[in-house]
Design a protein around this motif. Structure first.
Motif, short mmCIF file in Angstrom:
data_model
loop_
_atom_site.label_atom_id
_atom_site.label_comp_id
_atom_site.label_asym_id
_atom_site.label_seq_id
_atom_site.Cartn_x
_atom_site.Cartn_y
_atom_site.Cartn_z
N GLY A 1 -29.86 24.28 18.62
CA GLY A 1 -30.63 23.15 19.13
C GLY A 1 -31.58 22.62 18.07
N MET A 2 -32.19 23.53 17.33
CA MET A 2 -33.09 23.11 16.25
C MET A 2 -32.31 22.42 15.14
SD MET A 2 -36.09 22.81 15.15
CE MET A 2 -36.94 23.79 16.41
N TRP B 1 -28.29 13.05 29.12
CA TRP B 1 -26.87 13.29 28.83
C TRP B 1 -26.55 12.75 27.45
CZ3 TRP B 1 -22.90 16.10 29.33
CH2 TRP B 1 -21.63 15.65 28.98
N ASN B 2 -26.26 13.66 26.53
CA ASN B 2 -25.94 13.27 25.16
C ASN B 2 -24.78 14.13 24.69
OD1 ASN B 2 -26.00 13.12 22.19
ND2 ASN B 2 -27.87 11.93 22.51
N PRO B 3 -23.56 13.61 24.74
CA PRO B 3 -22.38 14.42 24.38
C PRO B 3 -22.44 14.97 22.96
CG PRO B 3 -21.73 12.38 25.48
CD PRO B 3 -23.19 12.27 25.19
N ILE B 4 -22.96 14.17 22.03
CA ILE B 4 -23.03 14.64 20.64
C ILE B 4 -23.98 15.82 20.54
CG2 ILE B 4 -23.71 14.01 18.29
CD1 ILE B 4 -22.83 11.18 18.88
N VAL C 1 -33.62 20.71 23.92
CA VAL C 1 -33.59 20.93 25.37
C VAL C 1 -32.33 21.70 25.76
CG1 VAL C 1 -33.45 19.81 27.62
CG2 VAL C 1 -34.99 18.91 25.88
N TYR C 2 -31.18 21.30 25.22
CA TYR C 2 -29.93 21.98 25.54
C TYR C 2 -29.97 23.43 25.08
CZ TYR C 2 -27.69 17.47 26.58
OH TYR C 2 -27.35 16.26 27.12
N GLY C 3 -30.44 23.65 23.87
CA GLY C 3 -30.47 25.02 23.32
C GLY C 3 -31.36 25.94 24.12
N VAL C 4 -32.57 25.48 24.43
CA VAL C 4 -33.51 26.30 25.20
C VAL C 4 -33.01 26.51 26.61
CG1 VAL C 4 -35.85 26.39 26.15
CG2 VAL C 4 -35.49 25.63 23.80
N GLY C 5 -32.44 25.45 27.20
CA GLY C 5 -31.94 25.57 28.57
C GLY C 5 -30.79 26.55 28.68
N LEU C 6 -29.81 26.45 27.78
CA LEU C 6 -28.67 27.37 27.81
C LEU C 6 -29.11 28.81 27.58
CD1 LEU C 6 -25.97 25.31 25.87
CD2 LEU C 6 -25.89 25.99 28.27
N VAL D 1 -24.77 21.85 20.02
CA VAL D 1 -25.31 23.13 20.50
C VAL D 1 -24.20 24.07 20.95
CG1 VAL D 1 -26.80 24.22 22.22
CG2 VAL D 1 -27.50 22.09 21.15
N LEU D 2 -23.35 23.59 21.86
CA LEU D 2 -22.29 24.46 22.38
C LEU D 2 -21.25 24.79 21.32
CD1 LEU D 2 -21.44 23.27 26.02
CD2 LEU D 2 -22.38 25.46 25.28
N GLY D 3 -20.79 23.78 20.60
CA GLY D 3 -19.79 24.01 19.57
C GLY D 3 -20.31 24.92 18.47
N GLY D 4 -21.52 24.69 18.04
CA GLY D 4 -22.09 25.54 17.00
C GLY D 4 -22.31 26.96 17.46
N THR D 5 -22.77 27.11 18.71
CA THR D 5 -22.98 28.45 19.26
C THR D 5 -21.67 29.22 19.37
OG1 THR D 5 -24.90 27.70 20.52
CG2 THR D 5 -23.86 29.73 21.25
N MET D 6 -20.64 28.56 19.87
CA MET D 6 -19.34 29.22 20.00
C MET D 6 -18.76 29.58 18.63
SD MET D 6 -18.69 29.62 23.17
CE MET D 6 -20.46 29.79 23.48
N ALA D 7 -18.90 28.67 17.65
CA ALA D 7 -18.38 28.95 16.32
C ALA D 7 -19.10 30.14 15.69
CB ALA D 7 -18.54 27.71 15.43
N ALA D 8 -20.41 30.20 15.82
CA ALA D 8 -21.17 31.33 15.27
C ALA D 8 -20.79 32.64 15.96
CB ALA D 8 -22.67 31.07 15.42
N THR D 9 -20.55 32.56 17.27
CA THR D 9 -20.16 33.75 18.01
C THR D 9 -18.79 34.27 17.58
OG1 THR D 9 -21.45 32.98 19.91
CG2 THR D 9 -19.83 34.72 20.32
#
Length: 264
Positions: free
Chosen positions: A165-166, A40-43, A200-205, A48-56
């Motif tokens: 994630g990278m 569990w790492n909020p940062i 891990v977060y990027g690949v998992g999502l 990952v999530l914030g960057g993915t949503m922004a790019a989308t």
């Protein structure tokens, strides 16, 4: 005629899939034991999530995102059937055969599905078969384009998530290397943790959320298009003046046909 077989509604597996993902996460946490908190790492998750949503948001228009959100509820529904619609086509054909055109038009007016309603109205208006097929095939094509756009958006998310994630990994490595000379193992450990967990977060999502949902929506589109083509065949038979029994038998054959045409 389109020889497309419309599959019956199978057991909805979405809930089972979600349970499976939950079970996988539980196994990972269980295997980690006392160090489970490291996953569990909020940062890292925010990167990952914030960057993915922004790019989308940059890549797609708002209406595409709203369309996707409105379609996610369908993942928990069983695949649609056209049993009721078949009965409507047969009933309209019966009324037309008895020259009860007004009753047939009243029956068409009660139809809820826009595709079937338009097709039946065109048939009752004696629109040429070629024009009828052109209009309804265009409607099918537009439906495919709309739903494929939703799947494309999710596949784009699946591509963005590992890339972000990278990015988090590189950020963590930069932070770690910047303090490497100080020998502070706590700071080095935190930087390395961010570096690894974001991957891990990027690949998992990407592989447990975005890509499976995209595949499910694509399968849903294939099924819905098959049903629309069966309805189109029934509407054409109605326009050609075929008897209700012929229409029913033909549509039932299209719906129930599961024979391997290659003879395996």
């Amino acid at each position: 005629m389109h020889r497309l077989a419309a599959l019956r509604s199978p057991l909805n597996t979405t809930v089972l899939g979600i349970a499976g993902v939950g079970g996988l996460i539980w196994l990972i946490v269980r295997a980690a034991g006392d160090t489970a908190g490291q996953y569990w790492n909020p940062i890292g998750l925010l990167i990952v999530l914030g960057g993915t949503m922004a790019a989308t948001l940059i890549a797609f228009r708002g209406r595409h995102l709203l369309s996707l959100l409105s379609s996610l509820g369908a993942l928990f529904e069983r695949e649609p059937t056209i049993r009721h619609e078949i009965e409507v086509i047969v009933k309209v054909a019966t009324l037309v055969g008895r020259s009860n055109v007004r009753l047939a038009e009243a029956e068409v007016a009660k139809v809820e599905r826009p595709f079937l309603k338009l097709g039946l109205q065109l048939a009752l208006d004696s629109v040429p078969v070629e024009e009828l097929m052109h209009v309804l095939n265009w409607r099918i094509q537009k439906q495919v384009e709309r739903e494929n756009a939703q799947a494309k958006l999710l596949r784009t998310l699946a591509n963005f998530a590992p890339a972000l994630g990278m990015l988090g990994t590189l950020v963590g490595l930069v932070n770690m290397l910047s303090v490497l000379g100080s020998g502070d193992l706590d700071v080095i450990g935190r930087g390395l943790s961010i570096a690894l967990i974001t991957t891990v977060y990027g690949v998992g999502l990407a592989n447990l959320v975005f890509r499976p949902i995209a595949i499910r929506l694509e399968q849903r589109t294939i099924h819905r298009v098959a049903l629309m083509n069966v309805l189109l065949d029934g509407i054409i038979l109605l326009r050609l003046g075929r008897s209700p029994s012929t229409i029913r038998d033909t549509i039932d054959t299209l719906v129930a046909d599961r024979v391997d045409e290659m003879g395996r």
